[in-house]
Motif scaffolding. Structure first.
Motif, PDB file in Angstrom:
ATOM      1  N   GLY A 277       7.521   6.228  30.819  1.00  0.00           N
ATOM      2  CA  GLY A 277       6.467   6.422  31.830  1.00  0.00           C
ATOM      3  C   GLY A 277       6.476   7.827  32.403  1.00  0.00           C
ATOM      4  O   GLY A 277       5.426   8.451  32.589  1.00  0.00           O
ATOM      5  N   GLN A 278       7.680   8.331  32.677  1.00  0.00           N
ATOM      6  CA  GLN A 278       7.768   9.694  33.213  1.00  0.00           C
ATOM      7  C   GLN A 278       7.265  10.709  32.184  1.00  0.00           C
ATOM      8  O   GLN A 278       6.566  11.661  32.529  1.00  0.00           O
ATOM      9  CB  GLN A 278       9.217  10.022  33.574  1.00  0.00           C
TER      10      GLN A 278
ATOM     11  N   GLY B 155      -4.589   6.646  27.696  1.00  0.00           N
ATOM     12  CA  GLY B 155      -4.295   5.224  27.545  1.00  0.00           C
ATOM     13  C   GLY B 155      -3.174   4.964  26.559  1.00  0.00           C
ATOM     14  O   GLY B 155      -2.255   4.182  26.835  1.00  0.00           O
ATOM     15  N   ARG B 156      -3.219   5.658  25.431  1.00  0.00           N
ATOM     16  CA  ARG B 156      -2.196   5.383  24.424  1.00  0.00           C
ATOM     17  C   ARG B 156      -0.835   5.927  24.856  1.00  0.00           C
ATOM     18  O   ARG B 156       0.195   5.396  24.456  1.00  0.00           O
ATOM     19  CB  ARG B 156      -2.611   5.892  23.054  1.00  0.00           C
ATOM     20  N   LEU B 157      -0.852   6.972  25.683  1.00  0.00           N
ATOM     21  CA  LEU B 157       0.433   7.487  26.189  1.00  0.00           C
ATOM     22  C   LEU B 157       1.102   6.427  27.069  1.00  0.00           C
ATOM     23  O   LEU B 157       2.295   6.141  26.948  1.00  0.00           O
ATOM     24  CB  LEU B 157       0.226   8.776  26.995  1.00  0.00           C
ATOM     25  N   ILE B 158       0.305   5.844  27.949  1.00  0.00           N
ATOM     26  CA  ILE B 158       0.845   4.807  28.835  1.00  0.00           C
ATOM     27  C   ILE B 158       1.235   3.569  28.025  1.00  0.00           C
ATOM     28  O   ILE B 158       2.266   2.938  28.278  1.00  0.00           O
ATOM     29  CB  ILE B 158      -0.195   4.442  29.929  1.00  0.00           C
ATOM     30  N   GLY B 159       0.413   3.257  27.016  1.00  0.00           N
ATOM     31  CA  GLY B 159       0.705   2.097  26.150  1.00  0.00           C
ATOM     32  C   GLY B 159       2.067   2.241  25.482  1.00  0.00           C
ATOM     33  O   GLY B 159       2.873   1.301  25.468  1.00  0.00           O
ATOM     34  N   VAL B 160       2.342   3.422  24.938  1.00  0.00           N
ATOM     35  CA  VAL B 160       3.637   3.650  24.275  1.00  0.00           C
ATOM     36  C   VAL B 160       4.779   3.520  25.290  1.00  0.00           C
ATOM     37  O   VAL B 160       5.836   2.949  24.995  1.00  0.00           O
ATOM     38  CB  VAL B 160       3.664   5.054  23.606  1.00  0.00           C
TER      39      VAL B 160
ATOM     40  N   CYS C  38      10.352   6.468  22.897  1.00  0.00           N
ATOM     41  CA  CYS C  38       8.954   6.521  23.354  1.00  0.00           C
ATOM     42  C   CYS C  38       8.660   7.881  23.992  1.00  0.00           C
ATOM     43  O   CYS C  38       7.593   8.461  23.769  1.00  0.00           O
ATOM     44  CB  CYS C  38       8.673   5.405  24.365  1.00  0.00           C
ATOM     45  N   ALA C  39       9.612   8.377  24.788  1.00  0.00           N
ATOM     46  CA  ALA C  39       9.410   9.682  25.436  1.00  0.00           C
ATOM     47  C   ALA C  39       9.253  10.772  24.377  1.00  0.00           C
ATOM     48  O   ALA C  39       8.384  11.640  24.489  1.00  0.00           O
ATOM     49  CB  ALA C  39      10.586   9.995  26.363  1.00  0.00           C
ATOM     50  N   SER C  40      10.080  10.702  23.333  1.00  0.00           N
ATOM     51  CA  SER C  40       9.977  11.695  22.266  1.00  0.00           C
ATOM     52  C   SER C  40       8.648  11.555  21.534  1.00  0.00           C
ATOM     53  O   SER C  40       8.023  12.558  21.166  1.00  0.00           O
ATOM     54  CB  SER C  40      11.128  11.529  21.270  1.00  0.00           C
ATOM     55  N   ALA C  41       8.222  10.307  21.315  1.00  0.00           N
ATOM     56  CA  ALA C  41       6.938  10.072  20.632  1.00  0.00           C
ATOM     57  C   ALA C  41       5.794  10.656  21.454  1.00  0.00           C
ATOM     58  O   ALA C  41       4.884  11.299  20.910  1.00  0.00           O
ATOM     59  CB  ALA C  41       6.729   8.577  20.413  1.00  0.00           C
TER      60      ALA C  41
ATOM     61  N   SER D 147       5.138   8.699  14.917  1.00  0.00           N
ATOM     62  CA  SER D 147       6.093   9.016  15.989  1.00  0.00           C
ATOM     63  C   SER D 147       6.549   7.753  16.723  1.00  0.00           C
ATOM     64  O   SER D 147       7.617   7.753  17.339  1.00  0.00           O
ATOM     65  CB  SER D 147       5.475  10.024  16.966  1.00  0.00           C
ATOM     66  N   VAL D 148       5.750   6.700  16.654  1.00  0.00           N
ATOM     67  CA  VAL D 148       6.134   5.453  17.326  1.00  0.00           C
ATOM     68  C   VAL D 148       7.094   4.629  16.447  1.00  0.00           C
ATOM     69  O   VAL D 148       7.763   3.714  16.933  1.00  0.00           O
ATOM     70  CB  VAL D 148       4.869   4.643  17.711  1.00  0.00           C
ATOM     71  N   ALA D 149       7.187   4.987  15.165  1.00  0.00           N
ATOM     72  CA  ALA D 149       8.023   4.206  14.239  1.00  0.00           C
ATOM     73  C   ALA D 149       9.490   4.091  14.705  1.00  0.00           C
ATOM     74  O   ALA D 149      10.063   2.990  14.650  1.00  0.00           O
ATOM     75  CB  ALA D 149       7.943   4.803  12.839  1.00  0.00           C
TER      76      ALA D 149
END
Lengths: 219, 154
Positions: free
Chosen positions: B33-34, B48-53, B105-108, B122-124
Motif C-alpha cells: 500500500g505504501q 486502480g491496479r496499483l492498489i489492487g496489487v 508487490c511493492a517491487s511489482a 511483475s506480479v508473478a
C-alpha cells in the motif's frame, strides 16, 4: 521502524546512464519528496546534500581547508553508507588533484588523512602513481587530460562515480540507503546537465515549441 | 503437563493461523500500500491496479480464518498438542508469506510504474509466494482432519 516504500516508489526511475536524457525530477520536487523522511533521516540527507554542495566548491579553497573539511566530515558522519560515499568522493578528488600537480611539475598537495595519500606520496614520480590496476578510470582520465579534453575527463570521472553508486544501489531495496544513493546519482545528473548550457537552452526551446504547437497554454 | 496448560496450547493452536496470518497480511498490505501511494505521486493513471496489487497479501488472513474454523470444533484433550503444532506452524508460514508477498508487490508496483508493459510478469513473484501459502493452508487442513475428534477427524 521507518518505512521507505512510499518515498522510494514516488521517485522516478533514473536513466541508465547519467548523460542519457533529461533529469527525471526537479530539485524542488525531489526536496518535497525527501521531506517525507523523519527528522533523523532528514539530518543525514542534509549531511549528504551539504557535502555535495561543498563538493561543487569554487577552486580557491586551499588544500589545508579541504583537509580540515575531511576531518570534520569523518568526525560528524555516523551513517556507514554516507561515510563510504564521502570517502570514495574524497579519494577521487585527491587523485585528480595529485594528477594536476604532477602534470604541472608541482610538489604533492596537502592530502586529507586517507591511506591512499601515503601511497600517492610514495609513488609520486611514477605514471598514474601505479594505481592503474586499482582505479581503472585513471588511465582514461589521464589520456583525456593529455588530449586537452577536460569535458571528456569529467565524463570519465562521472562515469566512475555513477557506476560505483549504481552497483552499490543494487544491494538495497526500499531502504534508506536507496534514498541516499538516489540523491547521490541525482547529483551527478544535475551536475552533468548544468555543464551543458547549450543543450539545456535547446531543450527549453523545444519544450516551449511543443507547448505552443499543442495549444497547452491558453493566453 | 497440567491439563489447563495443554488445553491452552490447543486454544493457541486454534487461533494462531488467524493471528499470525493477519500479522502477515498487515505487514504485506502495508508495504504494498505504501509503495502504491508513492507510485501514485509519480504516474498519471492506472491507480486502480496499483492498489489492487497492494491488496494481494490479504488472502493469508482468509486462509487463517478457514484453518481456525476447521480446528474449532469440539476436540479431545489428546488433540491439543497436535493442534498447537499445526496451527502455529501454519500461522508462521502464512505470516512470512504475507510479509514477503507484500515486498514482492511493492517491487511489482515500482517496476510497473516505470514500465507498464511488465505489469503481468511483475506480479508473478507475488503469485508464486501465494502458492506456498496455499500449500501451507491445504496441508494444515488435511493434517487437522486427522486429529482425534477435531472437525472431520477420527
Amino acid at each position: 521502524m521507518q518505512s521507505y516504500y512510499t518515498l522510494i516508489a514516488s521517485l522516478p526511475q533514473l536513466p541508465r546512464e547519467f548523460d542519457d536524457g533529461p533529469i527525471p525530477i526537479s530539485a524542488a520536487t525531489l526536496r518535497h519528496r525527501v521531506s517525507m523522511l523523519d527528522h533523523h533521516d532528514r539530518q543525514i540527507v542534509q549531511q549528504v546534500s551539504d557535502f555535495f554542495r561543498w563538493d561543487r566548491q569554487p577552486r580557491d579553497r586551499s588544500d589545508v581547508e579541504i583537509r580540515e573539511t575531511h576531518r570534520r566530515l569523518v568526525a560528524e558522519i555516523r551513517h556507514p553508507l554516507v561515510a563510504q560515499v564521502v570517502h570514495h568522493r574524497f579519494e577521487m578528488r585527491m587523485l585528480v588533484a595529485a594528477l594536476r600537480c604532477q602534470r604541472g611539475g608541482l610538489p604533492p598537495p596537502v592530502f586529507p588523512d586517507l591511506p591512499l595519500a601515503v601511497w600517492i606520496q610514495r609513488h609520486w614520480d611514477e605514471p598514474c602513481f601505479r594505481l592503474n590496476e586499482r582505479f581503472h578510470w585513471l588511465a582514461r582520465f589521464c589520456q583525456a587530460i593529455e588530449d586537452h579534453q577536460p569535458r571528456r575527463a569529467q565524463w570519465h570521472l562521472f562515469t566512475e562515480l555513477w557506476n560505483h553508486w549504481s552497483r552499490l544501489n543494487d544491494q538495497y531495496n526500499f531502504s534508506f540507503e536507496s534514498v541516499v544513493l538516489y540523491l547521490a546519482r541525482w547529483e551527478i545528473l544535475h551536475r552533468w546537465a548544468s555543464q551543458n548550457e547549450q543543450r539545456g537552452r535547446q531543450r527549453f526551446n523545444d519544450l516551449v515549441d511543443d507547448i505552443l504547437r499543442t495549444g497547452g497554454v491558453n493566453c | 503437563m497440567d491439563e489447563p496448560m495443554v488445553e491452552m496450547l490447543g486454544r493457541i493452536g486454534i487461533y494462531a493461523p488467524l493471528f499470525l496470518g493477519a500479522i502477515g497480511s498487515i505487514l504485506g498490505c502495508a508495504a504494498g500500500g505504501q509503495a502504491a501511494c508513492g507510485a501514485m505521486l509519480d504516474v498519471e493513471g492506472g491507480y486502480g491496479r496499483l492498489i489492487g496489487v497492494s491488496a494481494l497479501p490479504s488472502s493469508q488472513t482468509i486462509y487463517g480464518i478457514v484453518v481456525m474454523l476447521s480446528m474449532n470444533g469440539s476436540y479431545q484433550i489428546q488433540a491439543a498438542p497436535g493442534m498447537f503444532a499445526i496451527g502455529t506452524l501454519c500461522g508462521l508460514a502464512l505470516l512470512f508469506s504475507g510479509w514477503f508477498q507484500g515486498k514482492c508487490c511493492a517491487s511489482a508496483i515500482h517496476a510497473t510504474k516505470s514500465k507498464p508493459e511488465v505489469f503481468g510478469l511483475s506480479v508473478a513473484p507475488a503469485a508464486i509466494v501465494e502458492g506456498f501459502a496455499v500449500f501451507a493452508f491445504v496441508f494444515a487442513l488435511i493434517l487437522a482432519g486427522g486429529l482425534p475428534s477435531a472437525a472431520g477427524g477420527s
